[in-house]
Scaffold this motif. Structure first.
Motif, PDB file in Angstrom:
ATOM      1  N   ALA A   1       0.733  -1.339   0.124  1.00  0.00           N
ATOM      2  CA  ALA A   1       0.072  -0.059   0.015  1.00  0.00           C
ATOM      3  C   ALA A   1       0.908   1.280  -0.037  1.00  0.00           C
ATOM      4  O   ALA A   1       0.492   2.187  -0.559  1.00  0.00           O
ATOM      5  CB  ALA A   1      -0.939  -0.054   1.191  1.00  0.00           C
ATOM      6  N   ALA A   2       2.014   1.226   0.624  1.00  0.00           N
ATOM      7  CA  ALA A   2       3.094   2.159   0.895  1.00  0.00           C
ATOM      8  C   ALA A   2       3.617   2.713  -0.499  1.00  0.00           C
ATOM      9  O   ALA A   2       3.855   3.934  -0.834  1.00  0.00           O
ATOM     10  CB  ALA A   2       3.945   2.131   1.816  1.00  0.00           C
ATOM     11  N   ILE A   3       3.795   1.637  -1.439  1.00  0.00           N
ATOM     12  CA  ILE A   3       4.132   1.859  -2.685  1.00  0.00           C
ATOM     13  C   ILE A   3       3.285   2.242  -3.597  1.00  0.00           C
ATOM     14  O   ILE A   3       3.401   3.226  -4.519  1.00  0.00           O
ATOM     15  CB  ILE A   3       5.012   0.491  -3.013  1.00  0.00           C
ATOM     16  N   PHE A   4       2.310   1.238  -3.853  1.00  0.00           N
ATOM     17  CA  PHE A   4       1.382   1.520  -5.039  1.00  0.00           C
ATOM     18  C   PHE A   4       0.069   2.497  -4.482  1.00  0.00           C
ATOM     19  O   PHE A   4      -0.449   3.089  -5.675  1.00  0.00           O
ATOM     20  CB  PHE A   4       0.725   0.243  -5.435  1.00  0.00           C
ATOM     21  N   GLY A   5       0.058   3.061  -3.408  1.00  0.00           N
ATOM     22  CA  GLY A   5      -1.174   4.018  -3.052  1.00  0.00           C
ATOM     23  C   GLY A   5      -0.737   5.413  -3.748  1.00  0.00           C
ATOM     24  O   GLY A   5      -1.323   6.038  -4.595  1.00  0.00           O
ATOM     25  N   PRO A   6       0.857   5.739  -3.510  1.00  0.00           N
ATOM     26  CA  PRO A   6       0.972   7.201  -4.096  1.00  0.00           C
ATOM     27  C   PRO A   6       1.120   7.049  -5.562  1.00  0.00           C
ATOM     28  O   PRO A   6       0.702   8.148  -6.089  1.00  0.00           O
ATOM     29  CB  PRO A   6       2.533   7.485  -3.349  1.00  0.00           C
ATOM     30  N   LEU A   7       1.483   6.056  -6.025  1.00  0.00           N
ATOM     31  CA  LEU A   7       1.470   6.061  -7.476  1.00  0.00           C
ATOM     32  C   LEU A   7       0.057   5.909  -8.134  1.00  0.00           C
ATOM     33  O   LEU A   7      -0.089   6.831  -9.077  1.00  0.00           O
ATOM     34  CB  LEU A   7       1.988   4.701  -8.067  1.00  0.00           C
ATOM     35  N   ALA A   8      -0.966   5.435  -7.506  1.00  0.00           N
ATOM     36  CA  ALA A   8      -2.306   5.497  -7.704  1.00  0.00           C
ATOM     37  C   ALA A   8      -2.858   6.804  -7.759  1.00  0.00           C
ATOM     38  O   ALA A   8      -3.502   7.441  -8.653  1.00  0.00           O
ATOM     39  CB  ALA A   8      -3.157   4.379  -7.267  1.00  0.00           C
ATOM     40  N   ASP A   9      -2.516   7.377  -6.623  1.00  0.00           N
ATOM     41  CA  ASP A   9      -2.756   8.955  -6.307  1.00  0.00           C
ATOM     42  C   ASP A   9      -2.296   9.895  -7.360  1.00  0.00           C
ATOM     43  O   ASP A   9      -2.926  10.827  -7.585  1.00  0.00           O
ATOM     44  CB  ASP A   9      -2.571   9.233  -4.939  1.00  0.00           C
ATOM     45  N   ALA A  10      -1.059   9.417  -7.904  1.00  0.00           N
ATOM     46  CA  ALA A  10      -0.556  10.205  -9.039  1.00  0.00           C
ATOM     47  C   ALA A  10      -1.085   9.831 -10.459  1.00  0.00           C
ATOM     48  O   ALA A  10      -0.332  10.374 -11.663  1.00  0.00           O
ATOM     49  CB  ALA A  10       0.816  10.209  -9.050  1.00  0.00           C
ATOM     50  N   ASN A  11      -2.280   9.074 -10.510  1.00  0.00           N
ATOM     51  CA  ASN A  11      -2.642   8.472 -11.551  1.00  0.00           C
ATOM     52  C   ASN A  11      -1.576   7.678 -12.629  1.00  0.00           C
ATOM     53  O   ASN A  11      -1.944   7.958 -13.796  1.00  0.00           O
ATOM     54  CB  ASN A  11      -3.372   9.875 -12.502  1.00  0.00           C
ATOM     55  N   ILE A  12      -0.900   7.026 -11.964  1.00  0.00           N
ATOM     56  CA  ILE A  12       0.274   6.169 -12.746  1.00  0.00           C
ATOM     57  C   ILE A  12      -0.405   4.674 -12.645  1.00  0.00           C
ATOM     58  O   ILE A  12      -0.442   4.283 -11.579  1.00  0.00           O
ATOM     59  CB  ILE A  12       1.768   6.543 -12.158  1.00  0.00           C
ATOM     60  N   ASN A  13      -0.558   4.300 -13.752  1.00  0.00           N
ATOM     61  CA  ASN A  13      -1.163   2.849 -13.908  1.00  0.00           C
ATOM     62  C   ASN A  13      -0.023   1.635 -13.750  1.00  0.00           C
ATOM     63  O   ASN A  13       0.964   1.818 -14.304  1.00  0.00           O
ATOM     64  CB  ASN A  13      -1.760   2.572 -15.301  1.00  0.00           C
ATOM     65  N   VAL A  14      -0.215   0.973 -12.706  1.00  0.00           N
ATOM     66  CA  VAL A  14       1.129  -0.063 -12.635  1.00  0.00           C
ATOM     67  C   VAL A  14       0.361  -1.441 -13.200  1.00  0.00           C
ATOM     68  O   VAL A  14      -0.699  -1.571 -12.902  1.00  0.00           O
ATOM     69  CB  VAL A  14       1.008  -0.374 -11.148  1.00  0.00           C
ATOM     70  N   ASP A  15       1.182  -2.060 -13.804  1.00  0.00           N
ATOM     71  CA  ASP A  15       0.773  -3.269 -14.661  1.00  0.00           C
ATOM     72  C   ASP A  15       1.155  -4.414 -14.107  1.00  0.00           C
ATOM     73  O   ASP A  15       0.651  -5.055 -13.059  1.00  0.00           O
ATOM     74  CB  ASP A  15       1.046  -3.145 -16.357  1.00  0.00           C
ATOM     75  N   MET A  16       2.368  -4.897 -14.373  1.00  0.00           N
ATOM     76  CA  MET A  16       2.992  -6.178 -13.868  1.00  0.00           C
ATOM     77  C   MET A  16       3.181  -5.984 -12.488  1.00  0.00           C
ATOM     78  O   MET A  16       4.126  -4.911 -12.306  1.00  0.00           O
ATOM     79  CB  MET A  16       3.999  -6.668 -14.706  1.00  0.00           C
ATOM     80  N   ILE A  17       3.338  -7.114 -11.540  1.00  0.00           N
ATOM     81  CA  ILE A  17       3.985  -6.708 -10.237  1.00  0.00           C
ATOM     82  C   ILE A  17       4.526  -7.955  -9.841  1.00  0.00           C
ATOM     83  O   ILE A  17       3.804  -9.257  -9.854  1.00  0.00           O
ATOM     84  CB  ILE A  17       2.975  -6.483  -9.133  1.00  0.00           C
ATOM     85  N   ILE A  18       5.574  -8.179  -9.585  1.00  0.00           N
ATOM     86  CA  ILE A  18       6.051  -9.379  -8.585  1.00  0.00           C
ATOM     87  C   ILE A  18       7.104  -9.184  -7.480  1.00  0.00           C
ATOM     88  O   ILE A  18       7.956  -8.156  -7.527  1.00  0.00           O
ATOM     89  CB  ILE A  18       6.850 -10.208  -9.748  1.00  0.00           C
ATOM     90  N   GLN A  19       6.873  -9.849  -6.423  1.00  0.00           N
ATOM     91  CA  GLN A  19       7.344  -9.749  -5.080  1.00  0.00           C
ATOM     92  C   GLN A  19       8.125 -11.029  -5.059  1.00  0.00           C
ATOM     93  O   GLN A  19       7.671 -12.074  -5.118  1.00  0.00           O
ATOM     94  CB  GLN A  19       6.260  -9.536  -3.977  1.00  0.00           C
ATOM     95  N   VAL A  20       9.463 -10.741  -4.471  1.00  0.00           N
ATOM     96  CA  VAL A  20      10.444 -11.868  -4.383  1.00  0.00           C
ATOM     97  C   VAL A  20      11.180 -11.756  -2.903  1.00  0.00           C
ATOM     98  O   VAL A  20      11.450 -10.624  -2.608  1.00  0.00           O
ATOM     99  CB  VAL A  20      11.458 -12.007  -5.165  1.00  0.00           C
ATOM    100  N   VAL A  21      10.856 -12.747  -1.937  1.00  0.00           N
ATOM    101  CA  VAL A  21      11.305 -12.729  -0.821  1.00  0.00           C
ATOM    102  C   VAL A  21      12.879 -12.723  -0.772  1.00  0.00           C
ATOM    103  O   VAL A  21      13.195 -14.037  -1.445  1.00  0.00           O
ATOM    104  CB  VAL A  21      10.818 -13.540   0.355  1.00  0.00           C
ATOM    105  N   SER A  22      13.620 -11.908  -0.009  1.00  0.00           N
ATOM    106  CA  SER A  22      15.082 -12.102   0.258  1.00  0.00           C
ATOM    107  C   SER A  22      15.644 -13.267   0.919  1.00  0.00           C
ATOM    108  O   SER A  22      14.797 -13.835   1.727  1.00  0.00           O
ATOM    109  CB  SER A  22      15.887 -10.949   0.437  1.00  0.00           C
ATOM    110  N   ASP A  23      16.765 -13.780   0.715  1.00  0.00           N
ATOM    111  CA  ASP A  23      17.487 -14.833   1.503  1.00  0.00           C
ATOM    112  C   ASP A  23      17.360 -14.465   2.844  1.00  0.00           C
ATOM    113  O   ASP A  23      17.108 -15.295   3.901  1.00  0.00           O
ATOM    114  CB  ASP A  23      19.015 -14.768   1.329  1.00  0.00           C
ATOM    115  N   ASP A  24      17.329 -13.214   3.560  1.00  0.00           N
ATOM    116  CA  ASP A  24      17.351 -12.871   4.991  1.00  0.00           C
ATOM    117  C   ASP A  24      15.798 -13.005   5.382  1.00  0.00           C
ATOM    118  O   ASP A  24      15.750 -12.906   6.580  1.00  0.00           O
ATOM    119  CB  ASP A  24      17.862 -11.642   5.212  1.00  0.00           C
TER     120      ASP A  24
END
Ligand code: ADP
Ligand code: ASP
Ligand code: MG
Length: 412
Positions: A283-306
């Motif tokens: 929400a912290a990342i994509f909320g501001p982008l949405a508020d700025a009318n920037i369309n996000v298309d593909m999303i992938i999230q990868v958990v790091s080793d730590d």
């Protein structure tokens, strides 16, 4: 007798000579007894020139004045086409967007059509079968009374909306190819022309980068049930081919699993490295982008080793890339990420087909085929009738050709 809308794109009206050729197609339909409205684009290259002039005048310009500038290209073509038709002895007059009127929202530069009032054009049909030559791409906002334009490629949408408004029997989109192909024939010479393509598939192909039709035009054709053909203005006007019909899925007898491959260079990749992996981070990342009318298309999230941080990769339109980067950099501390990486030399390749609803493993075959060619996939999205992969732009042609062959789309 039928009522037709005939649209001619930029290449088809690039010179006065080409306008005369397009006019012969109009004459054929008129002589057959039809009522005809014509929609024209600006002459090829004109809109790009006008856009560049507006930018040169001021990098940050008033979007309403941008529309005044870029709408002028179509005005020239509509007048020239009317003159040529009159010279051939046909009754014709030009109509600008505000004269029709075609009403558009106040989103200057990408207005949505709010309605088309065809009464004036219909009166001309009744009077003396007068041919209405309309400027595509432009309209008027009914509240501000200012000129608006419909976004690049918008004349397709003008044509289909006018066909709906006039209750036309057909909308013919004349262009520089003789129909819709399984992929862009300029990139894959083995691409095959389709006799028919479903609204749903055409909609996906257009949204995923096949610029043969503007997305909005397909939406309107689908919702308002306008029989729409894509066909060539370079055919012999006395012996033309019908082109490709955009129609209901049920009207297509032999359905392939994959019908088409599209690609788009209009997407850029952003990766945030080592983002704190806790609730609320997306929400912290994509909320501001949405508020700025920037369309996000593909999303992938990868958990790091730590296990405590995560890498998040997503795509935004290339036009919004710098804005998105600036926005995320300004939120560096509140999002809490280690670094931001971006890439614009990427391309999104998509395969589309209603057959994917009932067949499993369609995308998996593509991943294998691309891997065998040494092409690395940076991100993937799938939905009911399509899947997309993001890859390095350098591999565009190889990847499109690979998938085109893989799904049996190559012409014999
Ligand atoms: P116009 O100026 O007539 O509007 P466009 O350039 O907007 O023409 O659209 C026609 C072009 O679309 C073709 O020249 C072709 O290169 C491109 N294109 C992309 N994908 C496809 C496809 N699947 N089928 C046909 N043409 C396509
Ligand atoms: N002339 C406009 C453009 O180039 C609209 C169109 O051709 O459809 O985008
Ligand atoms: Mg076009």
């Amino acid at each position: 007798m039928a009522r037709l809308v005939m649209k001619f794109g930029g290449t088809s009206v690039a010179t006065v000579e080409r306008i005369k050729n397009a006019a012969r197609h109009v004459k054929r339909e008129f002589d057959a007894g039809n009522q005809v409205a014509v929609v024209v684009s600006a002459m090829s290259g004109k809109t790009n020139e006008l856009v560049a002039w507006a930018k040169e005048a001021a990098a940050l310009h008033d979007p309403a004045e941008y529309d005044v500038v870029v709408a002028s290209g179509e005005q020239v073509t509509s007048g020239l086409m009317a003159i040529v038709l009159q010279e051939m002895g046909l009754p014709a007059r030009s109509w600008q967007g505000w004269q029709v009127p075609l009403y558009g929202s106040d989103a200057h530069g990408s207005a949505r059509i709010e309605g088309v009032d065809g009464a004036g054009i219909l009166a001309g049909f009744d009077r003396n079968r007068e041919i209405a030559v309309c400027s595509g791409f432009q309209g008027i906002n009914p509240r501000s009374h200012r000129i608006v334009t419909l976004g690049r490629g918008g004349s397709d949408t003008s044509a289909v909306a006018l066909a709906a408004g006039l209750k036309a029997d057909r909308c013919d989109i004349y262009t520089d190819v003789d129909g819709v192909y399984t992929t862009d024939p300029r990139v894959v010479p083995k691409a095959r022309r389709m006799d028919k393509v479903s609204f749903e598939e055409m909609l996906e192909m257009a949204s995923l980068g096949s610029k043969v039709l503007q997305v909005r035009s397909v939406e309107i054709a689908m919702v308002q049930r306008v029989p729409t053909y894509v066909r060539s203005s370079f055919d012999d006007p006395d012996n033309p081919n019908p082109g490709t019909l955009i129609c209901d899925e049920d009207d297509i007898v032999e359905q392939q699993i994959v019908t088409g491959i599209a690609f788009s260079r209009d997407e850029a990749q952003i990766t945030l490295r080592r983002v704190a992996d806790k609730p609320g981070v997306a929400a912290a990342i994509f909320g501001p982008l949405a508020d700025a009318n920037i369309n996000v298309d593909m999303i992938i999230q990868v958990v790091s080793d730590d296990q405590a941080t995560t890498d998040i990769t997503f795509t935004v339109p290339t036009a919004d890339y710098e804005r998105a980067k600036g926005l995320l950099e300004s939120k560096h501390d509140s999002i809490a990420y280690q670094s931001l990486q971006g890439a614009t030399d990427v391309v999104k390749i998509s395969a589309i087909g209603v057959g994917m609803r009932s067949h499993a493993g369609v995308a998996a075959r593509a991943f294998r085929a691309l891997a065998e060619k040494g092409i690395n996939i940076r991100a993937i999205t799938t939905s009911e009738i399509k899947f997309s992969v993001l890859i390095d732009a350098a591999y565009t042609e190889l990847a499109v050709r690979t998938l085109h062959s893989l799904y049996g789309l190559d012409a014999a």
